[in-house]
Design a protein around this motif. Sequence first.
Motif, mmCIF file in Angstrom:
data_model
loop_
_atom_site.group_PDB
_atom_site.id
_atom_site.type_symbol
_atom_site.label_atom_id
_atom_site.label_comp_id
_atom_site.label_asym_id
_atom_site.label_seq_id
_atom_site.Cartn_x
_atom_site.Cartn_y
_atom_site.Cartn_z
ATOM 1 N N VAL A 29 0.859 -1.179 0.000
ATOM 2 C CA VAL A 29 0.000 0.000 0.000
ATOM 3 C C VAL A 29 0.898 1.232 0.000
ATOM 4 O O VAL A 29 1.857 1.312 0.780
ATOM 5 N N THR A 31 0.858 5.647 -0.218
ATOM 6 C CA THR A 31 -0.041 6.791 -0.039
ATOM 7 C C THR A 31 -0.235 7.556 -1.349
ATOM 8 O O THR A 31 -1.325 7.595 -1.898
ATOM 9 N N ASN A 50 -1.513 -0.959 -4.062
ATOM 10 C CA ASN A 50 -2.740 -0.192 -3.870
ATOM 11 C C ASN A 50 -2.351 1.235 -3.505
ATOM 12 O O ASN A 50 -1.780 1.473 -2.434
ATOM 13 N N LEU A 52 -3.401 4.887 -2.378
ATOM 14 C CA LEU A 52 -4.546 5.460 -1.660
ATOM 15 C C LEU A 52 -5.040 6.766 -2.271
ATOM 16 O O LEU A 52 -6.233 7.029 -2.302
ATOM 17 N N GLN A 64 -7.017 9.250 6.414
ATOM 18 C CA GLN A 64 -7.287 7.846 6.113
ATOM 19 C C GLN A 64 -8.755 7.511 6.367
ATOM 20 O O GLN A 64 -9.371 7.984 7.312
ATOM 21 N N THR A 65 -9.313 6.679 5.480
ATOM 22 C CA THR A 65 -10.678 6.196 5.629
ATOM 23 C C THR A 65 -10.649 4.803 6.268
ATOM 24 O O THR A 65 -9.585 4.207 6.441
ATOM 25 N N ASP A 68 -9.048 2.448 3.925
ATOM 26 C CA ASP A 68 -7.593 2.617 3.934
ATOM 27 C C ASP A 68 -6.975 1.841 5.096
ATOM 28 O O ASP A 68 -5.942 1.178 4.946
ATOM 29 N N SER A 71 -6.901 -1.812 4.355
ATOM 30 C CA SER A 71 -5.869 -2.135 3.366
ATOM 31 C C SER A 71 -4.480 -2.127 3.994
ATOM 32 O O SER A 71 -3.668 -3.039 3.749
ATOM 33 N N TRP A 80 4.879 5.283 2.755
ATOM 34 C CA TRP A 80 4.353 6.645 2.778
ATOM 35 C C TRP A 80 5.499 7.611 2.550
ATOM 36 O O TRP A 80 6.673 7.226 2.596
#
Length: 317
Positions: A29, A31, A50, A52, A64-65, A68, A71, A80
Amino acid sequence: MHRRQILAAMTAMIALPIRAQAQSVLQVVATTGMIADAARQVGGDLVEVNGLMGPGVDPHSYRQTRSDIVSMTRADLVLWHGLYLEAQMEEFFAKLGRNRNVVAVAEAIDKTRLRGHDDYADKFDPHVWMVPTLWSEVVREVQRALTEARPGQAGTFAANAEAHLAELERLQTYAENALSGVPDGRRVLVTAHDAFGYFGAEYGFEVLGIQGISTQSEAGLNRIGELVDLLVEREIGAVFVESSVSDRSMRALIEGAAARGHDVRVGGELFSDAMGAAGTYEGTYIGMIDHNVTVIASALGAEVPPRGMHGKLSAGL
C-alpha cells in the motif's frame, strides 16, 4: 467517519497478528500516486500495489478512511512519503509502525539536499518528486524496502530499479534541455502553492506560489495583491493552475491583473501533488514530469516537442 471512530477501528485492526508471508505476490500500500508508481516500477510482477491517493487528491489534507485502514493493516508493506506531506496521517503511521512494516521513503534523502519548510522550522519541503535526480533517492529507498520485505527477490528488484533509474536520467536530461530554452526574462513560475521550489532551484526559475508549501495555508488578500503588483510590474503573462488545488485564488489573481489593465493567461494545468488519471501516460511518474516540463517550457517561450519527451502526452500543446 468521525476521528474517534477511525482511531478506535485503527487500534483494533493494528492489534491483529501479522499474516504469514506465504503468498508469492507482495501486497503493498502506498499513499501517493508517485510512490505507488515507484513501487510498481521496482516491484514489477512481484508486487500488487494499492495507491490510496488518486488523481486530484491533495495529500496535505488527506485523512485515512476505514477502507484505507483495512488495506494497510492487511498489507505486507506500507510506503508513505514523510517530510510532513501526509501531516494528517502521521499519528496513524506511528501506531501502525509498531506492528507493521511501514516505511517513510522520502525520509531517506540526505537532509542537506532538502529545502526548509516555510511554516515549520524543523520540517522540510516535501515536494522532492519535482526533480528526477532527487526522486531517484526515493526509488532507491523503495527498492531497499521491497528487498527487505522479500530478500529472495533482491536480484529482480535491483534490475528493475536500475532500469527505472535510467529512465529518470533520460527525463532529467529532457527537462534540462527543454527548460533551458525559456528566455531569461520569462523564467518566473507562478503557481497555486509553493510545490515547485525544488524545480525552480534545479532549473533556474523564480517560483512564486499564492499559498505556501502546504495547501493548508490560506492565501490572503495581501498575498494576492502583492502578486498582482508583481505580474503587472514585471509584465508576466502566464500563470499555472494545479490539478489538485482549487483555482479560486488563481482566478482572483488573473482578475486583479485585468483590473490593472494587464492580461494574464493560464499557461496550463500542472500536476503538483498528484499524478494524472490511472491508465494514462500522465498517470505515471515519468508522464507527470514530462507533462509539467513540456507545458511550462512551451508556455514560457521555449520550443519543445508538442507531445513531450516520448511523444506520449495525451494532448498536444
